[in-house]
Design a protein around this motif. Structure first.
Motif, mmCIF file in Angstrom:
data_model
loop_
_atom_site.group_PDB
_atom_site.id
_atom_site.type_symbol
_atom_site.label_atom_id
_atom_site.label_comp_id
_atom_site.label_asym_id
_atom_site.label_seq_id
_atom_site.Cartn_x
_atom_site.Cartn_y
_atom_site.Cartn_z
ATOM 1 N N PHE A 1 0.820 -1.213 0.000
ATOM 2 C CA PHE A 1 0.000 0.000 0.000
ATOM 3 C C PHE A 1 0.856 1.266 0.000
ATOM 4 O O PHE A 1 0.406 2.317 -0.428
ATOM 5 N N ALA A 2 2.117 1.162 0.471
ATOM 6 C CA ALA A 2 3.017 2.328 0.413
ATOM 7 C C ALA A 2 3.527 2.567 -1.005
ATOM 8 O O ALA A 2 3.844 3.704 -1.371
ATOM 9 N N LEU A 3 3.593 1.490 -1.803
ATOM 10 C CA LEU A 3 4.289 1.589 -3.089
ATOM 11 C C LEU A 3 3.372 1.617 -4.310
ATOM 12 O O LEU A 3 3.653 2.295 -5.289
ATOM 13 N N ALA A 4 2.280 0.831 -4.249
ATOM 14 C CA ALA A 4 1.596 0.498 -5.498
ATOM 15 C C ALA A 4 0.678 1.616 -6.003
ATOM 16 O O ALA A 4 -0.121 2.167 -5.249
ATOM 17 N N ASP A 5 0.814 1.927 -7.281
ATOM 18 C CA ASP A 5 -0.158 2.801 -7.939
ATOM 19 C C ASP A 5 -1.442 2.025 -8.186
ATOM 20 O O ASP A 5 -2.534 2.562 -8.066
#
Ligand SMILES: Nc1ncnc2c1ncn2[C@@H]1O[C@H](COP(=O)(O)OP(=O)(O)OP(=O)(O)O)[C@@H](O)[C@H]1O
Length: 249
Positions: free
Chosen positions: A210-214
């Motif tokens: 959730f921190a990384l994904a577009d």
């Protein structure tokens, strides 16, 4: 839309088991696209079809508009498909700087294992210095790989993979085995690399996802049950039941 990767209807069976069932997804330029799902959902089977290690029974894979469905793995790499080097491919008795120089040299068509005269070229070392200066590993440039912590080795793998300048980087559980601080450093490194290449991220660590994904695609029993941005996936009842719900119990 500028798709770096386009997968359409990818199906792979093992005997009576359908490991990926009519899977379609796209990864856009500069995007981090996460692929999540419970154990046995088909994530590795999908990644192995993208790499060319497994041939699909049906469906197509396009990389930057080119149909790569039936190409051998090495040709896919030449067209810009990257994967993190495994820790086992790091040379333990060489320094961080030297390992990276070998990777840069390999990109230029040199031998990965042996320094040749090209590796002594100033531009290889200049590029290595530039990569390390921008990385948390910079202060560790002269340390031999054998003396690195596990998280530092994973950071080096990532730098080596990025040094190949892939169009699309496949990341197979980059957070596996990392402690909290190391995971945060890996997230920071991936965020810093966002935009340099598109990434398809298979990861079980939901905080990292959730921190990384577009965008996130959710696989369950080989099928895509949901796709959307992080908020849409978090709120999706089918995803919560099938997967995220496990974490609430
Ligand atoms: N070579 C194979 N032969 C037979 N069955 C296989 C093979 N590879 C995978 N499978 C089966 O296909 C299904 C999907 O497995 P896969 O490893 O792709 O799942 P995964 O989502 O990557 O799981 P994990 O998160 O545990 O790595 C599983 O039921 C697995 O047992």
């Amino acid at each position: 839309m500028n798709h770096v990767l386009e997968i359409a209807g990818l199906t792979k069976t093992f005997g009576g088991l359908t490991a990926t069932d009519n899977v379609s997804l796209t990864v856009n330029a500069g995007e981090i696209h996460a692929l999540i799902g419970p154990n046995g959902a088909g994530k590795s089977t999908l990644i192995n079809q993208i790499c060319g290690e497994l041939m699909p029974n049906a469906g197509h894979i396009h990389l930057a508009g080119r149909d790569i469905t039936r190409l051998p793995p090495a040709e896919r790499v030449a067209l810009g498909l990257g994967r993190t080097f495994q820790i086992t491919s790091l040379l333990d008795d060489m320094t961080v700087r030297e390992n990276l120089a070998l990777a840069v040299q390999a990109r230029e068509g040199g031998n990965f294992r042996i320094f040749d005269r090209a590796a002594n070229r100033a531009e290889v070392w200049d590029e290595v210095a530039e990569i390390l200066a921008a990385s948390a590993l910079g202060p560790r440039a002269g340390v031999t790989v054998a003396d690195l912590a596990h998280g530092e080795k994973k950071q080096l793998e990532l730098l080596m993979a990025l040094s190949q300048r892939p169009r699309l980087l496949l990341l197979d559980e980059p957070m596996a085995g990392l402690g909290h601080l190391e995971s945060q450093q890996m997230i920071d490194a991936l965020l810093a690399a966002r935009g340099d290449c598109a990434m398809l991220l298979v990861e079980h660590d939901m905080d990292a996802v959730f921190a990384l994904a577009d965008r996130v695609t959710v696989l369950v029993y080989g099928r895509v049950i949901a796709a959307g941005n992080a908020d849409e996936i978090r709120a999706n009842p089918a995803v919560r039941d099938a997967y995220l719900g496990e974490e609430d119990t």
